[in-house]
Design a protein around this motif. Structure first.
Motif, mmCIF file in Angstrom:
data_model
loop_
_atom_site.group_PDB
_atom_site.id
_atom_site.type_symbol
_atom_site.label_atom_id
_atom_site.label_comp_id
_atom_site.label_asym_id
_atom_site.label_seq_id
_atom_site.Cartn_x
_atom_site.Cartn_y
_atom_site.Cartn_z
ATOM 1 N N UNK A 1 3.105 -5.039 1.631
ATOM 2 C CA UNK A 1 2.014 -5.180 2.776
ATOM 3 C C UNK A 1 1.072 -4.000 2.751
ATOM 4 N N UNK A 2 1.668 -2.677 2.061
ATOM 5 C CA UNK A 2 0.755 -1.750 1.769
ATOM 6 C C UNK A 2 -0.424 -2.106 0.760
ATOM 7 N N UNK A 3 0.138 -2.734 -0.334
ATOM 8 C CA UNK A 3 -0.636 -3.293 -1.614
ATOM 9 C C UNK A 3 -1.994 -4.020 -0.700
ATOM 10 N N UNK A 4 -1.456 -5.101 0.104
ATOM 11 C CA UNK A 4 -2.374 -5.832 0.525
ATOM 12 C C UNK A 4 -3.429 -5.241 1.369
ATOM 13 N N UNK A 5 -2.970 -4.184 2.214
ATOM 14 C CA UNK A 5 -3.878 -3.275 2.945
ATOM 15 C C UNK A 5 -4.901 -2.808 2.193
ATOM 16 N N UNK A 6 -4.472 -2.063 1.044
ATOM 17 C CA UNK A 6 -5.418 -1.294 0.271
ATOM 18 C C UNK A 6 -6.511 -2.325 -0.431
ATOM 19 N N UNK A 7 -5.956 -3.846 -0.942
ATOM 20 C CA UNK A 7 -6.620 -4.677 -1.346
ATOM 21 C C UNK A 7 -7.984 -5.122 -0.397
ATOM 22 N N UNK A 8 -7.609 -5.076 0.881
ATOM 23 C CA UNK A 8 -8.354 -5.904 1.958
ATOM 24 C C UNK A 8 -9.513 -4.780 2.078
ATOM 25 N N UNK A 9 -9.140 -3.268 2.278
ATOM 26 C CA UNK A 9 -9.950 -2.353 2.483
ATOM 27 C C UNK A 9 -11.078 -1.997 1.363
ATOM 28 N N UNK A 10 -10.449 -2.123 0.168
ATOM 29 C CA UNK A 10 -11.334 -1.999 -0.821
ATOM 30 C C UNK A 10 -12.416 -3.145 -1.018
ATOM 31 N N UNK A 11 -11.918 -4.255 -0.567
ATOM 32 C CA UNK A 11 -12.873 -5.421 -0.486
ATOM 33 C C UNK A 11 -13.873 -5.294 0.510
#
Length: 853
Positions: free
Chosen positions: A832-842
């Protein structure tokens, strides 16, 4: 190993009642195993029935039930069958047990400072059978008589007052009825500081090499201990029931502390070897008070089954903060809660693993452990604050006293607790409980504000005087329940606003609808910073309006209310994690306001969050160096003007040590030259500098080993492992991975430090090969690492390469059917933390096309 199910526990509890335990431990058999003899008396309500006792031993040398020998070969999944029970029974089990190195069971650690060994028992959640044969479930409580044989230079401590009856032989006083997971023995060459308060003997204990910090901190520790005793005696109306009160600071502890009656164990990092910030002292005081409140809520009254574990922790979380505010110097404890505990809890709520505070079906003991998180602690405490707003403080306390009185030395349930509050308040808590306790998720709260001209001057172009600020013409609070967890949750909260450091609006409301007019704000000066839930009274996702976000760099540092500033920072963190606020915005606010922050908790924790979470997770790799440089600039500015030896100076020095790329400065500080005042002999601070040097490749393994030689302690060894793993060389990463995942007898702490260091890398290519290896090798460690420890290792070792490819591998791992519950839960949260980072970077890629300067 098979985990006890709720159905099995209920069946066994209906069948038997335990009268007493007599446990003999022989800790003088070397450093690998110890002897254990359990003598249990118990009754059976259905003579002739069969049952079992839990025992997870290296070997069982003998067992008798009512004088009849039992065959140890019959043990399956840690269960020794007990056939043909009588009405009154006496069971004796003689076994050899193994010491652990993962923080569970009877943990044994060697202090490299003097090569002496220390032992402590941590039997939460289901580790008791690895120490003694028992009926291991929380509702089969009984008194204990414990005797211990130990090396003659050791000290022995436990739940009952310990007396040395012969060289190397100790007897502990008979305890009150205890649940199996509360039993502990601490043994080794511990050093002690003793005192007494209100007729209660007090003791503080630590490894011999920590004598100096133990004695240095004893005054503060005893002070908060005394204050907490007085406060809880007055609040609960029941005196502390467990005799002596010892607090033992133990090595390699998995949690913050454990509330063993009469013998609390705490991680020994709380005995700060060097300088400590005020927020660190507050956190320690909160832990002391938290564990003490458990003496009533958890120990005196224990949950019947693990699904009510939240009640123990939520209550202690709430009571410790209340105690600190009312009875100690730490009157800002709720601010600390907002920026530390609730940030942790909000993270748990964002994850797909979120769950209701209560009512989660814990079908077996191990599944209960998966919900032992920030929701059980921080959200539960916030919910109790809402309960008090709903029924009133007097009714709440009357109900708590009745609950404790009626179930003393027994077991209680959520229904028992709510029933006591209902009787005291006369309120039906059914609908309230459905929304707050039995439904997961949190509402979002925001304020919809419309402003207009004040009717004052439009401004004088000749004098330059500005126009009068606008006024509020319309205001309403919006409550949005989460779509996947809808519920009707009432909120008692406040809304406040500031302009240029002056509070211009504040209103307290109880929200029962999705749209609540805020009529009291009409006509007020329009705030530059508007904060829903400014007092942080409720549990909700705070969404700041665009005008407030735009104004924060100039305005937040002027807001005089530390509690509101903490809520704003928490909202910014939530926004970054939710890809609603740019990490660039977070860094802008940090750069503009951090150096003026007066509250120790906000100052220190936001520095840690910015350095260790915002930059490495949410800032693209190409912009991270510039982002760290901004943090270093702020740290350098504050260090230059902060008073020496203060929390502000220490927080600035730590941030600068961790983020600076100034090789000359770092080498000087690592060598002991030019250090800020108070850090001249601070080994823990030096390791921050050494870690930075190592991660940048400015020193090698031999230099790390040389610094290790200067700090030949447990903590020094851990820091050295992390620094060696952080070296940016393929050989260093290969060594770290093999040490982490191989069977080397590494402790729980060593594995976590190796994992943290491994992913420190100047570029992803150096560690990319360990992404696949993580998903293959780390889950397989469940074969030799305890579940609690491994779940922490998984979080630390999860790949810190934030790419879609990592996400693909993570998703594949979560589809596996061979994961243990603890590993799966940690993978879900890390994913879930990985998905948050990916969404923010995008979402905010354009903010970092040009590196931050």
């Amino acid at each position: 190993m098979r985990s006890l199910t709720l159905a099995e526990a209920r069946e066994r509890a209906e069948l038997i009642a335990v009268t007493s335990y007599a446990v003999e431990l022989d800790l003088d058999r070397g450093d690998q195993v110890f002897g254990s003899v359990s003598s249990i008396t118990f009754t059976c309500g259905s003579p002739g029935a069969d049952s079992w006792v839990d025992v997870k031993a290296r070997s069982v040398e003998g067992a008798t039930l009512n004088g009849v020998r039992l065959d140890p070969a019959g043990i399956r999944d840690g269960r020794l069958p007990l056939p043909g029970l009588a009405a009154d029974n006496h069971l004796v089990v003689r076994s050899t047990m193994g010491y652990s190195h993962d923080g569970q069971g009877l943990h044994r650690a060697t202090d490299p400072a003097d090569r002496r060994d220390y032992v402590y028992g941590h039997l939460f959640l289901d580790a008791a059978p690895t120490v003694y044969a028992c009926f291991d479930q929380p509702d089969l409580k009984a008194p204990y008589d414990v005797t211990v044989r130990a090396p003659q230079d050791w000290v022995v401590l436990g739940n009952g007052a310990a007396s040395q009856v012969a060289p190397g032989r100790w007897e502990l006083a008979t305890t009150k009825p205890l649940a199996t997971y509360f039993v502990t023995v601490c043994a080794g060459p511990y050093v002690s500081v003793l005192a007494e308060h209100d007729g209660i003997p007090l003791g503080l204990h630590a490894r011999a090499s920590l004598r100096e910090p133990l004695e240095r901190h004893a005054g503060q520790l005893f002070e908060v201990t005394r204050q907490s005793f007085d406060y809880f005696h007055g609040l609960f109306g029941i005196r502390y029931p467990f005799g002596e009160y010892h607090q033992v600071f133990v090595p390699e502890f998995n949690a913050g502390a454990m509330e063993n009656p009469g013998c609390v164990t705490l991680r020994d990092q709380y005995l700060f070897r060097g300088a400590a910030t005020r927020d660190e002292l507050l956190s320690r005081a909160n832990t002391v008070s938290h564990e003490m409140s458990h003496m009533w809520f958890g120990d005196l009254v224990t949950m019947r089954w693990w699904d009510d574990l939240w009640l123990n922790e939520s209550f202690a979380e709430y009571m410790s903060h209340r105690c600190l505010v009312d009875a100690t110097e730490y009157s800002d404890a709720w601010v600390d809660s907002s920026i530390v505990r609730k940030v942790w809890g909000y993270g748990a709520e964002r994850s797909p693993s979120t769950h209701p505070v209560a009512g989660v079906a814990a079908l077996d003991a191990q599944s209960a452990l998966q919900n032992f998180d920030g929701i059980s602690y921080a959200k539960g405490a916030a919910v109790l604050r809402q309960l008090i707003s709903f029924v009133g403080d007097d009714a709440f306390l009357d109900g708590v006293r009745a609950y404790l009185r009626d179930t003393s030395h027994g077991n209680g349930t959520l229904a028992d607790f709510l029933g006591a509050i209902e009787r005291a308040s006369g309120r039906d808590l059914g609908p309230w409980s459905d929304g707050w306790l039995l439904t997961a998720g949190r509402d979002s709260v925001s304020v919809e504000l419309v402003t207009g001209p004040s009717g004052g001057s439009a401004g004088d172009p000749l004098t330059g005087e500005s126009a009068a600020p606008a006024v509020v013409t319309s205001a309403r609070l919006l409550r949005v329940p989460p779509a996947d967890h809808p519920a009707d949750r009432p909120h008692a909260l406040d809304v406040a606003g500031w302009r240029d450091g002056v509070e211009v609006v504040r209103v307290t409301v109880t929200v029962t609808d999705d749209r609540t007019p805020l009529g009291d704000l009409l006509g007020a000066t329009a705030p530059a910073v508007l904060v829903p839930n400014a007092g942080d009274l409720t549990w909700a996702r705070v969404r700041l309006d665009d005008a407030t976000l735009d104004g924060l760099p100039a305005q937040l540092g002027r807001v005089p209310d530390a509690q509101a500033r903490a809520v704003v920072w928490s909202a910014l963190i939530d926004g970054v994690h939710g890809a609603e606020v740019s990490p660039s915005t977070f860094l802008d606010v940090f750069a503009a306001t951090w150096t003026t922050e007066a509250n120790a908790s906000i100052l220190a924790r936001m520095a840690l969050y910015a350095e260790h979470r915002i930059v490495p997770h949410f800032v693209p790799r190409v912009a991270q160096a510039a982002a760290l440089a901004r943090l270093a600039d702020s740290a350098r500015e504050l260090l230059g003007r902060a008073e020496e030896g203060t929390t502000r100076s220490l927080a600035a020095a730590r941030l600068l040590a961790g983020t600076s790329d100034d090789e000359t400065l770092l080498r000087a500080w690592a060598g002991g030259s030019g250090l800020p005042h108070g850090l001249e002999d601070d080994g823990d601070f030096r390791w921050i500098v050494v870690r930075n040097l190592a991660a940048r490749g400015l020193i090698g393994a031999s230099a790390v080993d040389a610094y290790r030689a200067k700090d030949d302690t447990l903590q020094g060894g851990l820091n050295a492992l992390m620094c060696r793993a952080a070296l940016p060389a393929p050989a260093a990463k290969a060594w770290a991975w093999e040490q982490l995942t191989g069977r080397h007898g590494r402790s729980n702490y060593e594995m976590v430090h190796l994992a943290r260091g491994l992913w420190m890398s100047p570029d992803d290519a150096l560690v990319a090969g360990y992404v696949d290896r993580f998903f293959r090798d780390v889950p397989a460690m469940s074969g030799w690492v305890g579940e609690d420890a491994l779940s922490r290792v998984v979080l630390a070792a999860f790949p810190k390469i934030f790419t879609a490819e990592t996400g693909v591998r993570s998703s594949a791992a979560l589809r596996r059917e061979d994961l243990t519950p603890g590993v799966r839960r940690s993978l879900v949260d890390a994913d879930a933390e990985l998905r948050e980072a990916l969404a923010s970077r995008a979402a905010f890629a354009t903010d970092f096309r040009t590196p931050v300067s």
